[in-house]
Scaffold this motif. Sequence first.
Motif, PDB file in Angstrom:
ATOM      1  N   GLY A  86       9.196 -14.913 -21.678  1.00 20.15           N
ATOM      2  CA  GLY A  86       8.451 -14.370 -22.815  1.00 20.15           C
ATOM      3  C   GLY A  86       9.203 -13.245 -23.503  1.00 20.15           C
ATOM      4  O   GLY A  86       9.242 -13.173 -24.737  1.00 20.15           O
ATOM      5  N   GLY A  87       9.836 -12.368 -22.712  1.00 20.51           N
ATOM      6  CA  GLY A  87      10.615 -11.284 -23.294  1.00 20.51           C
ATOM      7  C   GLY A  87      11.802 -11.790 -24.097  1.00 20.51           C
ATOM      8  O   GLY A  87      12.097 -11.300 -25.191  1.00 20.51           O
ATOM      9  N   ALA A  88      12.496 -12.809 -23.560  1.00 20.50           N
ATOM     10  CA  ALA A  88      13.651 -13.378 -24.272  1.00 20.50           C
ATOM     11  C   ALA A  88      13.207 -14.050 -25.573  1.00 20.50           C
ATOM     12  O   ALA A  88      13.842 -13.894 -26.623  1.00 20.50           O
ATOM     13  CB  ALA A  88      14.368 -14.386 -23.367  1.00 20.50           C
ATOM     14  N   ILE A  89      12.103 -14.793 -25.491  1.00 24.00           N
ATOM     15  CA  ILE A  89      11.588 -15.468 -26.695  1.00 24.00           C
ATOM     16  C   ILE A  89      11.134 -14.430 -27.719  1.00 24.00           C
ATOM     17  O   ILE A  89      11.433 -14.521 -28.914  1.00 24.00           O
ATOM     18  CB  ILE A  89      10.409 -16.392 -26.336  1.00 24.00           C
ATOM     19  N   GLY A  90      10.401 -13.404 -27.243  1.00 23.43           N
ATOM     20  CA  GLY A  90       9.869 -12.397 -28.154  1.00 23.43           C
ATOM     21  C   GLY A  90      10.951 -11.669 -28.916  1.00 23.43           C
ATOM     22  O   GLY A  90      10.883 -11.511 -30.140  1.00 23.43           O
ATOM     23  N   THR A  91      11.991 -11.250 -28.199  1.00 23.77           N
ATOM     24  CA  THR A  91      13.084 -10.525 -28.845  1.00 23.77           C
ATOM     25  C   THR A  91      13.776 -11.390 -29.880  1.00 23.77           C
ATOM     26  O   THR A  91      14.057 -10.954 -31.003  1.00 23.77           O
ATOM     27  CB  THR A  91      14.096 -10.040 -27.789  1.00 23.77           C
ATOM     28  N   ALA A  92      14.063 -12.653 -29.513  1.00 22.49           N
ATOM     29  CA  ALA A  92      14.801 -13.539 -30.422  1.00 22.49           C
ATOM     30  C   ALA A  92      13.926 -14.013 -31.587  1.00 22.49           C
ATOM     31  O   ALA A  92      14.334 -13.939 -32.755  1.00 22.49           O
ATOM     32  CB  ALA A  92      15.338 -14.740 -29.644  1.00 22.49           C
TER      33      ALA A  92
END
Length: 514
Positions: free
Chosen positions: A418-424
């Motif tokens: 979720g963090g990787a998706i959110g940032t990108a």
Amino acid sequence: MPKTAGLPRAADASLPDPSRWKALAFIALAQLMVVLDATIVNIALPSAQTDLGISDGNKQWVITAYALAFGGLLLFGGRIADLWGRKRTFVVGLIGFALASALGGAAQNEAMMFGSRALQGVFGALLAPAALSLLAVMFTDAKERAKAFGIYGAIAGGGGAVGLILGGFLTEYLNWRWTFFVNIPFAIVAAAGAYFVIREPSGARNRAPLDIPGVVLSTLGLVALVYGFTRAESAGWSDALTVSMFIAAAVLLLAFVVTEARVKSPLLPLRVLTERNRGGVYLSLGLAIIAMFGLFLFLTYYLQVVKGYSPVKTGFAFMPMIVGMITGSTQIGTRLMTRVPPRLLMGPGFLVAAVGMLLLTQLDLNTSYAAVILPGMLLLGLGMGTAFMPAMSLATHGIEPRDAGVASAMVNTSQQVGGAIGTALLNTIAASATTAYVADHAARATDPQLLELQAMVSGFAAAIWWAVGILAAAAAIAMTLINTGRPGTGASGGADSASGAGAEEEFKIPVVAH
């Protein structure tokens, strides 16, 4: 061979561990260290880049090396915790994390820095699921469990914002190397405390053979997925390597699911995922993290670039969010968790967070911190804290002890992905909106620098609107999929009988005694 005198023995699984509250202190300390590390390095990155001569093209690897190792190995780490024992995995993870942090603080070039960050990710992937699964098997009383997970949830949610404050202090008043060295005392105290205090219930290990094909497929699949989103942020969604990573991730993770359905001793038993309440937690929690991580990024840039805040002042500007998360988790969530069904905390919690996020869509160059940002962050923190606490507990509540490690790893995996998706994703949306704003206003602009700032803030506001929608979706999923009743009452009404029965079993703590 007799046990060494003075060392704690495994506790009877049918009795509560008398040292469980002391153990919670050391588990919480370790969790704080891991969560801090996710944001503390971001503050130090510009200084470290200059000192070590890291190019702009390579600087992302300070973050990416950690994210790939941590996200890719979480399921493996959870299974190792079930196999080795959670206490042993926890202590090994802490010692390894401390050594990797020392290597990062002493880095003399980019290779040492990238290697240390990858090692931190490896040991973090052992440490994080072991910590959560220890709570799952040590706290079996509903009220005590609510308190324990309230503390854990507050740390999991608010630790990232604390990292911004601590990172600002260390970078501004010492130097960037201390953002790594600060992990060492955390790890030493937590490891020593865990060794002497934690008593893992007997009979809770899963001694089945390690599922090697599952380890390989899940690790490669998650690495490809996290790297795909990370690369999309810098190279774009249509970049050939980005698209290739997503295709590879889809193929590998599908092969992983097929493999897990067929092997005798799967790395991730599908029963962990297919139970509707746990599935609802993983999905809604992952969506909420997408929204929150994106906001951390935008507000940090807004406060420092637009408002001109120092790193320390920026960190303190996040204090209302931390206060809100601690209050929501330890006061609202803990007090209500044994009285109302989890969905009535998670759904409204995500909606309150969405209202706070909605306030932040009003950002412009002259936005008042006291009138808009402070109440927005306070509501966001209250909502997230209230929702995180039952989510963390429900994700491992009632799970068979032999699956506690891998179920805990899925919580961390949903957060990491979720963090990787959110940032990108949100960064891409912000960049597109910024470009569109410049195109629409360039002809009338008289001050290019002012136009650049206005465009940046317009992009942030556009992305935050998406975050509002994502939090609303998280609330809807929590209210729809999670149908278990409050602890001890079984399912709430309205679900089909099969689901209701499953929900009732979910809140019975299995006792395994050998």
